[in-house]
Design an enzyme around this catalytic site. Sequence first.
Site, PDB file in Angstrom:
ATOM      1  N   SER A   1       0.827  -1.207   0.000  1.00  0.00           N
ATOM      2  CA  SER A   1       0.000   0.000   0.000  1.00  0.00           C
ATOM      3  C   SER A   1       0.858   1.253   0.000  1.00  0.00           C
ATOM      4  O   SER A   1       1.984   1.267   0.505  1.00  0.00           O
ATOM      5  CB  SER A   1      -0.909   0.029   1.228  1.00  0.00           C
ATOM      6  OG  SER A   1      -1.769  -1.088   1.255  1.00  0.00           O
TER       7      SER A   1
HETATM    8  N1  SAH Z   1      -0.956  -4.569   4.138  1.00  0.00           N
HETATM    9  C1  SAH Z   1      -0.358  -4.917   2.873  1.00  0.00           C
HETATM   10  C2  SAH Z   1      -1.300  -4.642   1.718  1.00  0.00           C
HETATM   11  C3  SAH Z   1      -1.153  -5.665   0.649  1.00  0.00           C
HETATM   12  S1  SAH Z   1      -2.388  -5.603  -0.625  1.00  0.00           S
HETATM   13  C4  SAH Z   1       0.970  -4.203   2.680  1.00  0.00           C
HETATM   14  O1  SAH Z   1       1.238  -3.217   3.388  1.00  0.00           O
HETATM   15  O2  SAH Z   1       1.767  -4.645   1.856  1.00  0.00           O
HETATM   16  C5  SAH Z   1      -3.699  -6.538   0.110  1.00  0.00           C
HETATM   17  C6  SAH Z   1      -3.431  -7.994   0.402  1.00  0.00           C
HETATM   18  O3  SAH Z   1      -4.674  -8.595   0.783  1.00  0.00           O
HETATM   19  C7  SAH Z   1      -2.905  -8.809  -0.773  1.00  0.00           C
HETATM   20  O4  SAH Z   1      -1.685  -9.399  -0.424  1.00  0.00           O
HETATM   21  C8  SAH Z   1      -4.009  -9.857  -1.011  1.00  0.00           C
HETATM   22  O5  SAH Z   1      -3.509 -11.118  -1.435  1.00  0.00           O
HETATM   23  C9  SAH Z   1      -4.664  -9.939   0.366  1.00  0.00           C
HETATM   24  N2  SAH Z   1      -6.037 -10.480   0.373  1.00  0.00           N
HETATM   25  C10 SAH Z   1      -7.040 -10.279  -0.520  1.00  0.00           C
HETATM   26  N3  SAH Z   1      -8.157 -10.950  -0.154  1.00  0.00           N
HETATM   27  C11 SAH Z   1      -7.854 -11.590   1.018  1.00  0.00           C
HETATM   28  C12 SAH Z   1      -8.578 -12.466   1.889  1.00  0.00           C
HETATM   29  N4  SAH Z   1      -9.855 -12.810   1.652  1.00  0.00           N
HETATM   30  N5  SAH Z   1      -7.947 -12.938   2.993  1.00  0.00           N
HETATM   31  C13 SAH Z   1      -6.657 -12.606   3.265  1.00  0.00           C
HETATM   32  N6  SAH Z   1      -5.923 -11.788   2.470  1.00  0.00           N
HETATM   33  C14 SAH Z   1      -6.507 -11.288   1.356  1.00  0.00           C
END
Ligand code: SAH
Length: 216
Positions: free
Chosen positions: A66
């Site tokens: 993010s």
């Molecule tokens: N907090 C992270 C954001 C990553 S983007 C950072 O700072 O890097 C969001 C993430 O949510 C992705 O890695 C995606 O695979 C995950 N995601 C999407 N749907 C999900 C679900 N149902 N359960 C767990 N993770 C999920």
Amino acid sequence: MMKDDYRLQGLRRRLVELLRTKGIVDDAVLSAIGRIPRHGFIDDTAFLEMAYQDIAFPIPCGQTISQPYTVAFQSELLGVKQGIKVLEIGTGSGYQTAVLCELGCKVFSIERHRPLYLLTKERLGRIGYRCNLYFGDGFKGLPKEGPFDRILVTCGAPWVPDDLLGQLKVGGSLVIPVGEGEEQRMLRIQRNADGTFEREDKGIFRFVPMLQDKAK
Ligand code: SAH
């Protein structure tokens, strides 16, 4: 851990100042961001300097780390305190997880992509963050570990999952971007003592989608 140097530290200080000018006021959040070497969360070492620009960046499995402003905004909105239990949905790179650890929270985080879960578990362990990482579907939360003081969703949810509301302590809150298209509304939902929920809308953001029953 990847080496830190004066140039990267300087870029990091500038990022913190930029976040301040964009409206982030929580000093604990800003100083956590000032301490964490974000370049260690970017896999391609050719792009280390990009780590300190205020942009989202691609990570494995087609996901993104993010944007720093979004991480700061969500962390501020969450309003955490030392020692509280926080559940994060969407571990991704682990950067937001690291911010919550720096803020002194007891962190639980779920990721649906196994390769990302494994990569990030190794990375956070190597840097020295102690947290509880899980591979699975965040729609279900973590019933065995709940209830939580705070729940933070870092992917765009099509709706507010009932299981997450059910795992909030009284007085606890859920920060979740909700919307099925490209854009989501950032909501903060607080659980009242009488069992009702209070909802605030904090504006528009963009996240990769939260996908149900897709843990792989
Ligand atoms: N907090 C992270 C954001 C990553 S983007 C950072 O700072 O890097 C969001 C993430 O949510 C992705 O890695 C995606 O695979 C995950 N995601 C999407 N749907 C999900 C679900 N149902 N359960 C767990 N993770 C999920």
